[in-house]
Design an enzyme around this catalytic site. Structure first.
Site, PDB file in Angstrom:
ATOM      1  CG  HIS A  53      17.319   9.534  30.853  1.00 12.04           C
ATOM      2  ND1 HIS A  53      18.484   8.794  30.804  1.00 12.04           N
ATOM      3  CD2 HIS A  53      17.703  10.811  31.088  1.00 12.04           C
ATOM      4  CE1 HIS A  53      19.525   9.591  30.995  1.00 12.04           C
ATOM      5  NE2 HIS A  53      19.075  10.819  31.174  1.00 12.04           N
ATOM      6  CD  GLU A  55      16.013   4.586  28.748  1.00 13.16           C
ATOM      7  OE1 GLU A  55      17.053   4.118  28.256  1.00 13.16           O
ATOM      8  OE2 GLU A  55      15.804   5.816  28.869  1.00 13.16           O
ATOM      9  CB  CYS A  83      22.331   5.930  31.209  1.00  8.75           C
ATOM     10  SG  CYS A  83      20.941   6.478  32.238  1.00  8.75           S
ATOM     11  CB  CYS A  86      17.650   4.168  32.238  1.00  8.94           C
ATOM     12  SG  CYS A  86      17.231   5.913  31.967  1.00  8.94           S
TER      13      CYS A  86
END
Length: 156
Positions: A53, A55, A83, A86
């Site tokens: 992801h 992040e 999410c 993260c």
């Protein structure tokens, strides 16, 4: 233009890179002392790795640049609400403040589905600010999913 808009525009540039790679268009930048020290976008599909992801990738780059896992004096700008995975990484990294473009009603962990920033007593609290350049962030995601649905219909 305020700094928060300027930095979110940089996160949007990253999200557009993800879009071009047929990744869900999420971008993130990490800022320290008013300078971008890391930037990333989703690479989950390309790398076949659930943890890729924006992040997480931005945290990894910032940690490498600063040679430290603690990012206490750093802020993150991300185009989509993080999410739970993260948000956990952001808490562990000790990010100071998180600026969010648009909220994620399906997997968001900063107030949409749950709120890891406020509802739990972790060892570190992250201040959050939502809806920074919300319309632009939302539009990019909507356009991406509209295009995805259109391509799926054409393949049938």
């Amino acid at each position: 233009m305020e700094n928060k808009e300027r930095f979110m525009k940089e996160a949007l540039k990253e999200a557009k890179k993800a879009y071009e790679k047929e990744e869900i268009p999420v971008g993130a930048v990490i800022v320290k002392d008013n300078k971008i020290i890391a930037r990333a976008h989703n690479l989950k599909e390309l790398k076949k790795d659930t943890t890729n992801h924006a992040e997480i990738l931005a945290i990894q780059k910032a940690s490498k640049k600063l040679n430290a896992w603690r990012l206490n004096d750093c802020d993150m700008y991300v185009t989509l609400e993080p999410c739970p995975m993260c948000m956990g990484a952001l808490i562990q990294a000790r990010i100071r403040k998180l600026y969010i473009g648009t909220m994620d009603q399906k997997t968001g962990a900063c107030g949409s589905v749950l709120n890891l920033a406020k509802d739990y007593e972790f060892n570190h609290k992250i201040e959050t600010e939502n809806e920074v350049l919300k319309e632009e962030c939302e539009k990019l995601l909507k356009d991406f999913f509209k295009s995805l649905r259109k391509n799926k219909k054409q393949q049938k």
